[in-house]
Design an enzyme around this catalytic site. Structure first.
Site: not given
Ligand code: UDP
Length: 329
Positions: A153, A157, A182, A216, A219, A293
């Site tokens: 992805y 981009k 996001n 977790g 960010t 991010r």
């Molecule tokens: N994430 C999570 N649990 C979930 C889905 C996502 O902890 O069930 C975390 C993921 O690992 C990432 C962040 O949330 O660190 C954002 O994930 P998302 O897929 O929404 O978008 P990204 O910013 O990674 O493209």
């Protein structure tokens, strides 16, 4: 303006379509409904200046149909892409194919019609760049392709931005680039192929454990959908930047500088929804995940007069009210 919105039935696309129509523009949506849905556009149905072409954004004939409906075209907003992190890992071939094929066809169409172009890129175009905030001079950093397909992805981009810049230089295309950070809001998919805010709110609603990946502590800067859509719309509306800058080839981060860890996001979702779901850490998340991010939005503020206006808690509360109205508690 007469606008084509590719991917206009998706999460961002449907909100953008509504915003363009509300501002007095005419819109023809091109969407094959792979991730989008006609339900997202119910509010536009029957409006005089709204048209829907159900079809692939990689097929030139669909752009011709859209332009026929609009009796010409002034701006192409190109949002069609495969998003949803799980897809990046499961079907990197498909992600690359759809994201690049549709962009090439959309660009070619805009060049031959002399239309303005807005490309929806992503902060994922910077890959795993650890230095924050991300700005237009940040380098892109991708881990080895042998490890995982995550960057199908982001790399699509990144290559997309190269194609757009090439079209600006070689074909005088008046193209602008936006990078939504996001986005969240009503209609964000909350299934396994969705994004984290949709997933967490859905887990809270069902009283299921909240699936926090890793520690977790990674960010994100979550941005309210209407803020993103306003910035995207304005990026196509302005003839020149509010600061007098040339917009062809300009790139804009559309992100809320309010940075939050995913663990704190889970806690905030619990507070907003009053749910008693438990937070569970999952060892295996999404490989290639960015640790942080955060956007630098200086260029967006100066040229577009844009900044995020909705704080995260307020946005999550609106999102939650929408989920309840949609599914019941
Ligand atoms: N994430 C999570 N649990 C979930 C889905 C996502 O902890 O069930 C975390 C993921 O690992 C990432 C962040 O949330 O660190 C954002 O994930 P998302 O897929 O929404 O978008 P990204 O910013 O990674 O493209």
């Amino acid at each position: 303006m007469r606008c084509i919105v590719t991917g206009g039935a998706g999460f961002l696309g449907s909100h953008l379509t509504e915003s363009l129509l509300a501002t007095g523009h005419a819109v023809a949506v091109i969407d094959d409904m792979f991730r989008g849905s006609q339900k997202n556009l119910l509010g536009c149905k029957g409006m005089e200046d709204y048209h829907l072409i159900m079809g692939d954004a990689s097929n030139r004939a669909n752009y011709e149909k859209a332009a026929d409906k609009l009796r010409g075209v002034d701006c192409v907003y190109h949002l069609a892409a495969i998003n949803g992190t799980r897809w990046f890992h499961e079907r990197p071939d498909f992600v690359i194919q759809v994201n690049l094929d549709s962009l090439r066809v959309a660009l070619d169409f805009a060049i031959t019609r002399g239309a303005r172009f807005v490309f929806t890129s992503s902060p994922e175009a910077f890959g795993e760049q650890p230095e924050m905030p991300l700005d237009n001079n940040s380098d892109s950093l991708f881990s080895s392709a042998a490890q995982h397909g995550r960057h199908s992805y982001g790399a699509s981009k990144y290559l997309g931005e190269i194609l757009v810049q090439h079209a600006v230089k070689e074909h005088s295309l008046d193209a602008r680039i936006v990078r939504p950070f996001n986005g969240y809001g009503p209609r964000l998919p909350g299934d396994a192929y969705g994004q984290v805010t949709g997933i967490f709110l859905e887990q809270c609603r069902k009283g299921e454990p909240m699936t926090v990946h890793g520690d977790g502590q990674q960010t994100r800067s979550f941005t309210w959908v209407e803020d993103i859509v306003n910035g995207t719309r304005i990026a196509g509306e302005l003839d020149e930047g509010l600061d007098g800058s040339i917009l062809a080839g300009a790139a804009f981060n559309l992100g809320n500088p309010e940075e939050i860890s995913i663990y704190d996001l889970a806690k905030l979702c619990l507070e907003v929804t009053n749910s008693d779901s438990e937070i569970r850490h999952h060892e295996i998340g999404h490989p290639g995940d960015s640790r942080r991010r955060v956007p630098d939005i200086t260029t967006s503020e100066q040229a577009l007069g844009w900044s995020a206006s909705v704080p995260l808690q307020q946005g999550l509360e609106s999102c939650w009210r929408w989920q309840i109205a949609e599914h019941g508690e």
